[in-house]
Every structure is written in C-alpha cells, then in structure tokens.
Design a protein around this motif. Structure first.
Motif, PDB file in Angstrom:
ATOM      1  N   GLU A 182       0.829  -1.202   0.000  1.00 50.16           N
ATOM      2  CA  GLU A 182       0.000   0.000   0.000  1.00 50.16           C
ATOM      3  C   GLU A 182       0.865   1.254   0.000  1.00 50.16           C
ATOM      4  N   GLU A 183       1.961   1.222   0.752  1.00 47.39           N
ATOM      5  CA  GLU A 183       2.857   2.372   0.827  1.00 47.39           C
ATOM      6  C   GLU A 183       3.717   2.502  -0.424  1.00 47.39           C
ATOM      7  N   TYR A 184       4.177   1.365  -0.942  1.00 53.61           N
ATOM      8  CA  TYR A 184       5.077   1.383  -2.102  1.00 53.61           C
ATOM      9  C   TYR A 184       4.598   0.314  -3.089  1.00 53.61           C
ATOM     10  N   PRO A 185       3.661   0.650  -3.969  1.00 55.67           N
ATOM     11  CA  PRO A 185       3.033  -0.352  -4.838  1.00 55.67           C
ATOM     12  C   PRO A 185       4.002  -1.115  -5.731  1.00 55.67           C
ATOM     13  N   ASP A 186       5.164  -0.522  -6.069  1.00 57.31           N
ATOM     14  CA  ASP A 186       6.107  -1.189  -6.956  1.00 57.31           C
ATOM     15  C   ASP A 186       7.122  -2.049  -6.216  1.00 57.31           C
ATOM     16  N   ILE A 187       6.936  -2.229  -4.924  1.00 60.04           N
ATOM     17  CA  ILE A 187       7.880  -3.019  -4.147  1.00 60.04           C
ATOM     18  C   ILE A 187       7.850  -4.480  -4.594  1.00 60.04           C
ATOM     19  N   PHE A 432      -3.738   3.919   7.501  1.00 58.59           N
ATOM     20  CA  PHE A 432      -3.237   4.935   6.576  1.00 58.59           C
ATOM     21  C   PHE A 432      -3.950   6.275   6.753  1.00 58.59           C
ATOM     22  N   THR A 433      -5.075   6.276   7.444  1.00 57.08           N
ATOM     23  CA  THR A 433      -5.776   7.526   7.729  1.00 57.08           C
ATOM     24  C   THR A 433      -5.677   7.922   9.194  1.00 57.08           C
TER      25      THR A 433
END
Length: 484
Positions: A182-187, A432-433
């Motif tokens: 969620e934080e880094y979609p390309d991980i 995340f919120t």
C-alpha cells in the motif's frame, strides 16, 4: 516484479540455467538483532556455495545486531563453513538498505512487554489467546502498532533500494505485506511462513505410517494452498500422484478420535504443544483441511478458546502461551549464540527447512522454486477481494515470482476467511488515515471479541493506553470517539 497469475510449473519454459556462483550479493537485514530467524539464516548461508557476499544487520538495539555480527563471522570462520559471507552491524538503517539486492524483514520494534499487554488485558475480560500476533484483540492492536512501522520501512526501501527483492518473516504477516504494497506499490516483496511446511510434514508422516514406505520429504507432498496467513486451507493433496485424503480419514478414525485431554493435563507440556485436534475438527466439519498449527487456527474462530478458565482450552490439545514467556524467551534465546562461541556448547550445522536461500537461488536463475507465499490477490483465490494479501502457492524463477491460481474457497470456509480479510483491509484503511474509530470496527468484528459492547470498548481503551507510545503521531487518538 512480474506477478501474473499462472498454473504452469514446467521449468523448460523458465530458462533457469545459471551455473556459476554469484558473488558480491548484499543482503540488508532489518531486525538484524533477531534471536530466532537470524540464527537460521546464518546457518543456511554458511552451507551455501551458489551465492556469496555481505549481510548488513540493522536493529533498533545496535548491540543485538553486533551480537549477530560476531556470531555470523564466527560461524563463517569454521572449517566446515563452505559459504563465503561477511556480517556487518550498522547503526543506520539507510546504510543497511543502500543498494541492497535482497532485504530480509524480521523485526519487532516495540519491546516484548507490548505483546504481554495484548495477551493479559483481553484475559482480564475472559478472552484467551493462544498466540496473539495475527488476529483476536491482541492481533488487532498489534496491527495498529505495526502499520506505521512498516509504512516507514516501505518508504526507506523505496528510497534506498527500490528494486531489491524483499522477504518478510514478521507477524502479523498479512498486515505487514499489505502495508508494504500500500505504501510502495512497486515493491518486490513476498511474505514467507512455514506453517504450511508443517502441514506437508504431517502429510508425509501419514504416508510413512499408512503406506509401506519410508517417510518422504515434505517437498514430495504436493498441496493446493488457499486462504490467508495462519488460516490457510488445502483442498488438493497428493504424493507422487496419489490422493492423500483417504489417509486423513484413516488417521482421523485410528488416532485423532482417541485423543482427549482434561483441563490441566498439559500443564507440563511445551507451550507449543499441538495434538491436531482443532485441525481435524475443522476438517471434519468443513471438508477442507486447514494448513496451520492448532494454536493459530484456534484464534480465527470462536469455538476453541471460549472457556470459563484458561486451562479449559487444553481439551483441544493446546496450551496458552503466557505473557511472561513472551518476555523471558528473548533472553533465554541468547545462550544459543553465546555458548558455542564460549566453548560451552558444540555448534553443528543443521537442515533448517527454510527456503530463503532457495528463493535467492531461484531469483538469480539457478533453479525454480514452488512454495507458499503471501502476495496481493490477483485472482489466486477467486472469491476473495483483489489486492487483499492471500496465501497460495507461487513460482519463483529468474527475477520473477508468479502466484499460482488456487481456485475459490468453499462457501462456508470462505465465510470464515472473508470476515478476517475484511477486518484486515479495514485496519489498513484505518492505519493509513489514522482513524482509531475505524480500527475499533475491525476490533469489534473479530470472532474472539464476544463480549458486551461496553466491555469491548473498555478493553480496547485499556489496550490502546498500554501501547499508546507506539501509536501516537500515527493515529488520531485524541479525536477518536471510542477513546476515553
């Protein structure tokens, strides 16, 4: 990372043909002071000739990383160590991650006292947890602690080694992996857990017991895995093409039905005792075989930990792990590092059964590896939400992991699993919120929270207060209506 859904496991299509060793690999280890998994990694790398390089250890407690540095290099200096690795402890996480080829995540940032609170406070309300790290009230609050930590880790990977392959071993596994994506979609991250390995070993034991043959390796047992971490299910199982379901039925009739335990009967047993009663009860009721230990399975449903007294849960062949053990085991584990180096105990290499080295070898093109992994759902489990992290088989090949389609969960198994998936997705949104009221919705919907609304809210408040230092700055606690 390639993550197309596939069904093929034919190595002829993968082009895996590397034969020369790969040197100068950098492994960045976050949680490098680990008392458990680091020991195993050091053992495995010292027995590996295909890859060589440096393991850079970062831990919030620097001296713990230094201990593992000393131990790792001591193991490498042994004459029987055939691997070629150097261990370096660093005080800066960015240094550990900088240009890393592979990253290992095996970390628990807060001290173990936090988990003790997450076990003890629910127990005061009559809610018992056998583990407390994945679901239940303890697992929910642990998720609240974990999401900010893993958001920060994902951001650091994006900055320092965006193309690295990341392997997560930390619980709550699903929340950790889901947060990273969620934080880094390309991980490029996969979550690895050995619970399914234990189920394969159990099935291999049944082959040895009920067939005229020696017990095979667990790797000879082919299973179709589907579900979420610690709540996985197997609907197909075979050994060299033979369906193993008849062996389950035989074992159920000849062994499991004769097992029974009275409260207190297991007081002298290991806290990790597992007599498979919960596994086989769920199999008999739902027709699909659970692929996790009983201590984990018990926490996903409301039937096995509901008791007037904590010893009553022993009727299901398990024990509760007390909070005191969670604290003291950290220190007790140090002897396996210190005693061999001090000459007080002989060190011998062992077969760990873990697959990190196999994963690295496959990604580098030496061979392919099929194993169970936690990855975002791209259709692996057809009746669970897209992007939710699910556990199924996947295939590692050169610079690629392909999750394998496992099909749909049976209706009532889906009913059990999907509520946890929705809770986990709710926790990610809340994390995340910073919405603690939303997190409380997931807390309330956990099957173990079967108490009055008044008591559930009071318990949530007590737990939040106990771990508040690890939530402040990330969660909007002051504005939450549920927080007193």
């Amino acid at each position: 990372m390639e993550s197309e859904i596939g069904n093929k496991t034919d190595s002829s299509a993968t082009g895996t043909n590397r034969s020369e060793p790969v040197e100068n690999i950098k492994i960045g280890y976050i949680g490098g002071g680990s008392r458990g998994w680091a020991y195993t990694l050091i053992n495995d790398l010292a027995q590996c000739t295909t890859i060589a390089g440096e393991v850079v250890l970062y831990d919030r407690i620097f001296e713990s990383a230094k201990r593992n540095e000393r131990f790792g290099n001591w193991v490498q200096d042994r004459e029987d160590a055939i691997g070629d690795w150097e261990y370096t402890a660093v005080e800066d996480r960015a240094t550990a991650l900088d240009n890393a080829d592979f990253v290992v995540l095996s970390t628990q940032d807060p001290p173990p006292e936090t988990m003790a609170h997450e076990l003890d406070i629910p127990a005061d309300y009559g809610i018992y947890q056998s583990v407390g790290d994945t679901v239940g009230p303890g697992g929910t609050v642990r998720a609240m602690r974990t999401i900010p930590v893993y958001r920060d880790i994902a951001a650091a990977i994006r900055e320092n080694c965006p193309n690295a392959w990341v392997v997560n071993y930390t619980n709550p596994m699903t929340i950790c992996v889901r947060t990273l994506y969620e934080e880094y979609p390309d991980i490029n991250v996969a979550g690895c857990c050995h619970e399914v390995f234990h189920t394969q070993e159990h099935l291999a034991e049944l082959v040895g017991k009920y067939r005229d043959t020696d017990q095979p390796s667990r790797k000879e047992i082919d299973v179709n895995v589907k579900g979420i971490n610690h709540f996985t299910w197997i609907d197909e199982m075979s050994w060299h093409g033979e369906d193993l379901h008849p062996l389950l039925e035989t074992h159920l009739e000849e062994e499991i039905r004769n097992r029974s335990f009275k409260p207190g009967a297991l007081d002298d047993e290991s806290y990790f005792v597992d007599n498979e009663l919960i596994t086989y009860e769920l199999y008999e009721r739902f027709g699909t075989f659970p692929a996790a230990g009983d201590r984990h399975l018990a926490e996903f449903v409301p039937w096995f930990l509901t008791a007037d007294d904590k010893t009553d849960v022993q009727q299901w062949g398990i024990r509760l792990t007390p909070s005191k053990y969670r604290i003291t085991r950290q220190e007790d584990a140090l002897s396996k590092f210190h005693d061999p180096m001090n000459g007080e105990e002989e060190f011998e290499f062992f077969e760990s059964g873990e697959e990190f080295v196999g994963i690295v070898n496959a990604l580098l093109g030496f061979d392919e590896l099929k194993t169970n992994l936690n990855l975002p759902n791209r259709g692996q489990v057809s009746n669970l939400p897209e992007d939710a992290v699910v556990e199924t088989n996947a295939l590692f090949t050169e610079d690629c992991v392909t999750p394998l389609a496992a099909g749909a969960l049976p209706r009532q198994v889906h009913n059990l699993v999907s509520s946890h998936v929705e809770n986990q997705e709710t926790l990610i949104e809340a994390g995340f919120t910073g919405d603690a009221d939303l997190a409380f919705q997931a807390f309330l919907n956990d099957p173990l929270v079967s108490i009055s609304m008044t008591n559930a809210r009071a318990m949530f408040n007590e737990m939040i207060t106990a771990v508040r230092p690890y939530l402040e700055g990330h969660w909007n606690l002051e504005s939450a209506s549920v927080i007193n």
